[in-house]
Design a protein around this motif. Structure first.
Motif, PDB file in Angstrom:
ATOM      1  N   GLY A   1      13.032   5.657   9.136  1.00  0.00           N
ATOM      2  CA  GLY A   1      12.151   5.429   8.007  1.00  0.00           C
ATOM      3  C   GLY A   1      10.737   5.148   8.461  1.00  0.00           C
ATOM      4  N   TYR A   2       9.779   5.384   7.559  1.00  0.00           N
ATOM      5  CA  TYR A   2       8.370   5.152   7.870  1.00  0.00           C
ATOM      6  C   TYR A   2       7.686   4.688   6.594  1.00  0.00           C
ATOM      7  CZ  TYR A   2       4.108   5.721  10.557  1.00  0.00           C
ATOM      8  OH  TYR A   2       2.955   5.483  11.263  1.00  0.00           O
ATOM      9  N   LEU A   3       7.141   3.480   6.623  1.00  0.00           N
ATOM     10  CA  LEU A   3       6.481   2.891   5.464  1.00  0.00           C
ATOM     11  C   LEU A   3       5.076   2.427   5.822  1.00  0.00           C
ATOM     12  CD1 LEU A   3       9.358   0.547   4.290  1.00  0.00           C
ATOM     13  CD2 LEU A   3       8.577   2.588   3.103  1.00  0.00           C
ATOM     14  N   SER A   4       4.209   2.449   4.833  1.00  0.00           N
ATOM     15  CA  SER A   4       2.879   1.868   5.004  1.00  0.00           C
ATOM     16  C   SER A   4       2.989   0.353   4.939  1.00  0.00           C
ATOM     17  CB  SER A   4       1.940   2.334   3.891  1.00  0.00           C
ATOM     18  OG  SER A   4       1.731   3.710   3.980  1.00  0.00           O
ATOM     19  N   LYS A   5       2.151  -0.320   5.695  1.00  0.00           N
ATOM     20  CA  LYS A   5       2.174  -1.779   5.791  1.00  0.00           C
ATOM     21  C   LYS A   5       1.995  -2.460   4.437  1.00  0.00           C
ATOM     22  CE  LYS A   5      -1.375  -4.230   7.716  1.00  0.00           C
ATOM     23  NZ  LYS A   5      -2.189  -4.754   8.814  1.00  0.00           N
ATOM     24  N   GLY A   6       1.248  -1.878   3.552  1.00  0.00           N
ATOM     25  CA  GLY A   6       0.975  -2.499   2.260  1.00  0.00           C
ATOM     26  C   GLY A   6       1.937  -2.089   1.159  1.00  0.00           C
ATOM     27  N   CYS A   7       3.076  -1.535   1.518  1.00  0.00           N
ATOM     28  CA  CYS A   7       4.014  -1.073   0.489  1.00  0.00           C
ATOM     29  C   CYS A   7       4.573  -2.258  -0.299  1.00  0.00           C
ATOM     30  CB  CYS A   7       5.142  -0.257   1.111  1.00  0.00           C
ATOM     31  SG  CYS A   7       6.370  -1.224   2.003  1.00  0.00           S
ATOM     32  N   PRO A   8       4.944  -2.012  -1.561  1.00  0.00           N
ATOM     33  CA  PRO A   8       5.556  -3.085  -2.352  1.00  0.00           C
ATOM     34  C   PRO A   8       6.925  -3.472  -1.785  1.00  0.00           C
ATOM     35  CG  PRO A   8       5.050  -1.147  -3.723  1.00  0.00           C
ATOM     36  CD  PRO A   8       4.760  -0.789  -2.309  1.00  0.00           C
ATOM     37  N   ALA A   9       7.332  -4.702  -2.029  1.00  0.00           N
ATOM     38  CA  ALA A   9       8.621  -5.190  -1.524  1.00  0.00           C
ATOM     39  C   ALA A   9       9.773  -4.324  -2.027  1.00  0.00           C
ATOM     40  CB  ALA A   9       8.830  -6.640  -1.945  1.00  0.00           C
ATOM     41  N   GLU A  10       9.703  -3.846  -3.270  1.00  0.00           N
ATOM     42  CA  GLU A  10      10.771  -3.005  -3.828  1.00  0.00           C
ATOM     43  C   GLU A  10      10.959  -1.739  -2.992  1.00  0.00           C
ATOM     44  OE1 GLU A  10       7.869  -3.602  -6.074  1.00  0.00           O
ATOM     45  OE2 GLU A  10       8.768  -5.585  -6.198  1.00  0.00           O
ATOM     46  N   GLU A  11       9.824  -1.172  -2.532  1.00  0.00           N
ATOM     47  CA  GLU A  11       9.926   0.046  -1.724  1.00  0.00           C
ATOM     48  C   GLU A  11      10.564  -0.253  -0.375  1.00  0.00           C
ATOM     49  OE1 GLU A  11       7.407   3.998  -0.546  1.00  0.00           O
ATOM     50  OE2 GLU A  11       6.265   2.143  -0.761  1.00  0.00           O
TER      51      GLU A  11
ATOM     52  N   PHE B   1      12.771  -2.590   0.228  1.00  0.00           N
ATOM     53  CA  PHE B   1      14.202  -2.766  -0.022  1.00  0.00           C
ATOM     54  C   PHE B   1      14.894  -1.420  -0.230  1.00  0.00           C
ATOM     55  CE2 PHE B   1      12.827  -7.045  -1.911  1.00  0.00           C
ATOM     56  CZ  PHE B   1      12.974  -7.689  -0.690  1.00  0.00           C
ATOM     57  N   LYS B   2      14.229  -0.505  -0.933  1.00  0.00           N
ATOM     58  CA  LYS B   2      14.802   0.830  -1.154  1.00  0.00           C
ATOM     59  C   LYS B   2      14.950   1.556   0.182  1.00  0.00           C
ATOM     60  CE  LYS B   2      14.113   5.206  -3.650  1.00  0.00           C
ATOM     61  NZ  LYS B   2      15.263   5.746  -3.002  1.00  0.00           N
ATOM     62  N   ALA B   3      13.944   1.449   1.029  1.00  0.00           N
ATOM     63  CA  ALA B   3      14.005   2.098   2.339  1.00  0.00           C
ATOM     64  C   ALA B   3      15.169   1.548   3.163  1.00  0.00           C
ATOM     65  CB  ALA B   3      12.685   1.903   3.085  1.00  0.00           C
ATOM     66  N   ILE B   4      15.340   0.243   3.150  1.00  0.00           N
ATOM     67  CA  ILE B   4      16.433  -0.380   3.902  1.00  0.00           C
ATOM     68  C   ILE B   4      17.782   0.129   3.386  1.00  0.00           C
ATOM     69  CG2 ILE B   4      17.624  -2.559   4.384  1.00  0.00           C
ATOM     70  CD1 ILE B   4      14.782  -3.872   4.406  1.00  0.00           C
ATOM     71  N   ARG B   5      17.925   0.154   2.070  1.00  0.00           N
ATOM     72  CA  ARG B   5      19.193   0.637   1.490  1.00  0.00           C
ATOM     73  C   ARG B   5      19.444   2.093   1.865  1.00  0.00           C
ATOM     74  NH1 ARG B   5      17.420  -2.573  -2.840  1.00  0.00           N
ATOM     75  NH2 ARG B   5      16.491  -0.760  -3.870  1.00  0.00           N
TER      76      ARG B   5
ATOM     77  N   MET C   1      20.289   2.414   5.588  1.00  0.00           N
ATOM     78  CA  MET C   1      21.631   1.878   5.855  1.00  0.00           C
ATOM     79  C   MET C   1      22.728   2.842   5.382  1.00  0.00           C
ATOM     80  SD  MET C   1      21.279  -0.736   7.652  1.00  0.00           S
ATOM     81  CE  MET C   1      23.013  -1.156   7.700  1.00  0.00           C
ATOM     82  N   ARG C   2      22.422   3.662   4.381  1.00  0.00           N
ATOM     83  CA  ARG C   2      23.381   4.672   3.901  1.00  0.00           C
ATOM     84  C   ARG C   2      23.377   5.918   4.792  1.00  0.00           C
ATOM     85  NH1 ARG C   2      20.897   3.694  -1.575  1.00  0.00           N
ATOM     86  NH2 ARG C   2      22.177   2.045  -2.445  1.00  0.00           N
ATOM     87  N   GLY C   3      22.504   5.927   5.796  1.00  0.00           N
ATOM     88  CA  GLY C   3      22.447   7.083   6.695  1.00  0.00           C
ATOM     89  C   GLY C   3      21.377   8.093   6.352  1.00  0.00           C
ATOM     90  N   ASN C   4      20.551   7.798   5.357  1.00  0.00           N
ATOM     91  CA  ASN C   4      19.478   8.710   4.962  1.00  0.00           C
ATOM     92  C   ASN C   4      18.178   8.354   5.675  1.00  0.00           C
ATOM     93  OD1 ASN C   4      21.173   9.989   3.030  1.00  0.00           O
ATOM     94  ND2 ASN C   4      20.800   8.285   1.639  1.00  0.00           N
ATOM     95  N   HIS C   5      17.189   9.218   5.546  1.00  0.00           N
ATOM     96  CA  HIS C   5      15.836   8.940   6.021  1.00  0.00           C
ATOM     97  C   HIS C   5      15.010   8.474   4.827  1.00  0.00           C
ATOM     98  CE1 HIS C   5      17.026  11.356   9.499  1.00  0.00           C
ATOM     99  NE2 HIS C   5      16.030  10.755  10.123  1.00  0.00           N
ATOM    100  N   TYR C   6      13.941   7.720   5.114  1.00  0.00           N
ATOM    101  CA  TYR C   6      13.043   7.291   4.041  1.00  0.00           C
ATOM    102  C   TYR C   6      11.612   7.354   4.563  1.00  0.00           C
ATOM    103  CZ  TYR C   6      11.010   4.951   0.091  1.00  0.00           C
ATOM    104  OH  TYR C   6      10.254   4.683  -1.024  1.00  0.00           O
ATOM    105  N   ILE C   7      10.754   8.066   3.846  1.00  0.00           N
ATOM    106  CA  ILE C   7       9.323   8.125   4.156  1.00  0.00           C
ATOM    107  C   ILE C   7       8.592   7.785   2.876  1.00  0.00           C
ATOM    108  CG2 ILE C   7       7.400   9.554   4.931  1.00  0.00           C
ATOM    109  CD1 ILE C   7       9.432  11.299   6.388  1.00  0.00           C
ATOM    110  N   SER C   8       7.699   6.797   2.944  1.00  0.00           N
ATOM    111  CA  SER C   8       6.968   6.408   1.735  1.00  0.00           C
ATOM    112  C   SER C   8       6.173   7.593   1.210  1.00  0.00           C
ATOM    113  CB  SER C   8       6.065   5.207   1.996  1.00  0.00           C
ATOM    114  OG  SER C   8       5.057   5.531   2.911  1.00  0.00           O
TER     115      SER C   8
END
Length: 144
Positions: free
Chosen positions: A31-41, A43-47, A50-57
């Protein structure tokens, strides 16, 4: 990162411009997130990861897509750098000397010197000042 397949890494960084996202994803980050991302994002990235997917903001994904569209015919020198070369370059342009870098990365000063000269060759610069100007031009750091 590939040596530990069960470890799932999400990068949270202020650096959303290419080549950093691509290099981290190529190195195995999930996963790759911007430092200023909202907490909800976050948490979504972590979920998702953890399910085996990739996450890019979305902001990073948009920049990557635009960068790919604009540079399809180009082969920018920054894409030729290894993640370690990029790391050493960022430490150099932040004003760190060979000894500081070697201590931080647990490498010999001679190895850092070799990285420095490789950077000069790959980026067609001849000293640290030109390297810093290169980093500013490519928005890796901000000028003050």
């Amino acid at each position: 990162m590939h040596a530990q397949p069960d470890v799932r890494v999400i990068a949270v960084t202020a650096l959303s411009e290419d080549p950093f996202p691509n290099q981290l994803l190529d190195a195995g980050a999930r996963g790759y997130l911007s430092k200023g991302c909202p907490a909800e994002e976050l948490f979504k990235a972590i979920r998702d990861v953890m399910r085996g997917n990739h996450y890019i903001s979305s902001d990073v994904a948009q920049k990557l897509a635009l960068g790919n569209m604009l540079s399809q015919d180009e082969d920018p020198p920054l894409k030729k750098l290894s993640p370690r070369e990029m790391q050493v370059m960022m430490m150099i342009v932040q004003g760190q000397g060979n000894q500081q870098i070697s201590d931080a990365l647990f490498l010999s000063p001679k190895t850092i010197s070799t990285y420095r000269h490789r950077l000069y060759e790959k980026l067609d610069v001849s000293n640290d000042v030109e390297l810093t100007h290169y980093a500013i031009r490519h928005k890796l750091i901000e000028s003050s």
